[in-house]
Design an enzyme around this catalytic site. Structure first.
Site, short mmCIF file in Angstrom:
data_model
loop_
_atom_site.label_atom_id
_atom_site.label_comp_id
_atom_site.label_asym_id
_atom_site.label_seq_id
_atom_site.Cartn_x
_atom_site.Cartn_y
_atom_site.Cartn_z
N ASP A 44 -46.95 -14.74 18.86
CA ASP A 44 -45.62 -15.35 18.98
C ASP A 44 -45.72 -16.57 19.88
O ASP A 44 -46.52 -16.58 20.83
CB ASP A 44 -44.61 -14.35 19.56
N CYS A 91 -36.23 -11.78 4.94
CA CYS A 91 -34.97 -11.03 4.81
C CYS A 91 -33.97 -11.87 4.02
O CYS A 91 -32.81 -12.00 4.38
CB CYS A 91 -34.41 -10.65 6.18
#
Length: 551
Positions: free
Chosen positions: A390, A489
């Site tokens: 990340d 998503c």
């Protein structure tokens, strides 16, 4: 449930994005007002806009006695006549529309959220009301989420009753929010009109001025009469395709471009069903933390003790669905203790497609805050290694803390890096590589009430370039015979199937591994991809493709 607005440069924000516990979330949505496909990762982080604080003319100050031993300080007045849920809802709606805040209040482990919200009221309006109790918090969650969902339709009604567009367009933002709340409570919650009118007028007079209260009184009384006679201003849905899209966008309260796009890809009937789903009250799923040796049966027992209505997942062991009662779960400490995590089944099925096996080396390219990371780690049973990449060091720290809480930290290593740079610098090859990519979030609009108004048509083209870049980067990390899993998503074909087809043209060394071995058949597309559809499956929308690199 507050929504987290993570910087776009992270590529990662879990799509429920509750602040119930940041690391427990699942899915990816990217917030970026301006984005260049050629920008550096730091150049397209989302920007928080602060709106000016309004100091009410009704605010009062008092000074502590000099002999109290405390320094002099100002305190704002306490107003016990203004409805606390209404004041908090109005200010939160202001913060959402102008200040980068989010829609929901199931947050902060269920503690302190009322105090925080009242603090915003005090700083914005210049006074406090009585403290919020649990019922008030639930009502704020309902009112704020519902008002945002139905904003376009509510504005249509308000404009119709003003009879003068200039009157509506010139209203102060706070006045508009007070009216929207009143219109939502009367038309969608069926609250007693007299109570809504009385409380709305009181708030407008105290927070703004007497004239604002008179305007609210007149408009809401008109609405109450029309509602009683079942003669609310109609929305016309006729004419050519463009006119029909505008009418449907108003009637179901979505941006016109979304209506046109969904009608193009899915047909008008399915587009309408999608909008109806997005406007319904969202359900949530909990995943039992098997990393602590807990099972779905253990979770069910605790929910029964709390008298929280629930039902087992139709698709995943150790998942349970909730329609109501999330505040009880939070306040009982189930999340804070690491007993379970909030994770939609659509995200859990993506982990099923990764199919983590003990002993494997896996890398999660867009890991923080870590919903899928934690679930994959629990599936390794303490054997193997999971690397979490990340760009946001703070969220990696949260991920590590939650991994300790869930007792899966032994298999997780965090890497603070931009994926594109990391994949170029490193020659390590992994068994499995998960790229849960930044996307429009068009599959999770039922939970992300505010997202429909923040997303723009221009985002879609920009996102495609970013997704292609990240797919290329992730592919470099896959060993021969290894697996690359791409997921979003979103329900949009251009972010999903089309990205995979374009990737395979650029990378003939990869081929599709059909997902029917990992998820139920009704989630499998003709091309062997995974797709959860809100209308068909009553889950968040999600997509995943499993690709194998040739030996």
């Amino acid at each position: 449930m507050e929504i987290w607005n993570f910087p776009a440069c992270s590529f990662f924000s879990d799509h429920h994005t509750h602040t119930i516990m940041p690391s427990l979330l699942s899915g990816r949505i990217l917030h970026f007002p301006k984005l260049s496909a050629t920008s550096s990762s730091e150049s397209y982080s989302s920007k928080q806009v602060k709106f000016p604080k309004k100091i009410s003319q009704n605010s009062a100050t008092s000074v502590r006695p000099a002999d109290s031993g405390s320094p002099l300080r100002k305190t704002h007045k306490l107003n016990l006549e203004v409805s606390p849920h209404r004041a908090v809802s109005a200010v939160r709606l202001m913060r959402i529309e102008f200040g980068g805040a989010f829609a929901d209040l199931l947050n902060e482990q269920g503690k302190g959220s009322g105090d925080n919200e009242m603090g915003y009221v005090e700083r914005t309006l210049g006074f406090r009301t009585r403290d919020l109790d649990d019922r008030d918090l639930r009502l704020v969650t309902e009112v704020v989420g519902g008002t945002i969902r139905w904003r376009r339709y509510l504005d249509h009604l308000i404009l119709s009753l003003c009879h003068d567009e200039r009157t509506f367009r010139s209203m102060e933002p706070l006045l508009v929010q007070i009216l929207r709340i009143g219109f939502y409570e009367i038309t969608k919650l069926d609250m007693p009109p007299y109570a809504v009118v009385d409380e709305s007028v009181r708030l407008a007079k105290v927070a703004l001025r007497p004239g604002a209260g008179n305007l609210v009184n007149g408009i809401l009384r008109k609405l109450a009469v029309l509602k009683e006679s079942d003669s609310l201003p109609a929305v016309e849905v006729d004419g050519d395709d463009r006119q029909q899209a505008r009418g449907l966008a108003t009637l179901y309260s979505h941006p016109v471009w979304m209506v046109r796009r969904w009608t193009k890809y899915f047909g008008q009937d399915t587009a309408i069903k999608l909008m109806a789903w997005n406007n319904s009250y969202p359900s949530f799923s909990l995943r039992a933390n098997t990393g602590k040796g807990l099972t779905g049966a253990d979770l069910v027992s605790r929910l029964k003790m709390l008298k929280v209505p629930h039902e087992p997942s139709l698709y995943l062991d150790d998942f349970v669905r909730l329609k109501t009662g999330m505040q009880n779960v939070i306040q009982a400490g189930l999340l804070k203790e690491g007993f379970c995590a909030v994770q939609d089944e659509s995200a859990g099925l993506v982990v099923s497609i990764v199919d983590p096996q003990p002993g494997e080396n896996i890398i999660d390219c867009c890991a923080a805050p870590g919903g899928k990371t934690l679930f994959m780690a629990s599936r390794l049973n303490g054997q193997g290694k999971l690397f979490a990449v990340d760009i946001n060091e703070g969220r990696l720290r949260i991920l590590r803390e939650t991994a300790k809480l869930h007792q899966v930290i032994d298999v997780i290593s965090t890497i603070h890096s931009d994926l594109r740079t990391f994949s170029t610098d490193k020659v390590v090859e992994w068994d499995k590589v998960l790229l849960d990519a930044p996307c429009s979030g068009l599959g999770v609009l039922s939970k992300r009430a505010d997202l429909r108004w923040n997303r723009r048509l221009e985002d879609m083209e920009q996102l495609k370039h970013l997704q292609d870049d990240l797919l290329d980067s992730a592919s470099r990390l896959v060993k021969p015979g290894g697996v690359l899993i791409y997921s979003t998503c979103s329900i949009d074909p251009e972010e999903n199937e089309e990205r995979i087809e374009a990737f395979l043209l650029r990378h003939p060394e990869f081929y599709i591994d059909p997902v029917n071995k990992y998820v139920p058949e009704n989630f499998v597309t003709n091309r062997g991809f995974y797709m959860s559809n809100p209308v068909k499956h009553e889950l968040d929308g999600a997509f995943a493709a499993r690709l194998v690199r040739s030996q």
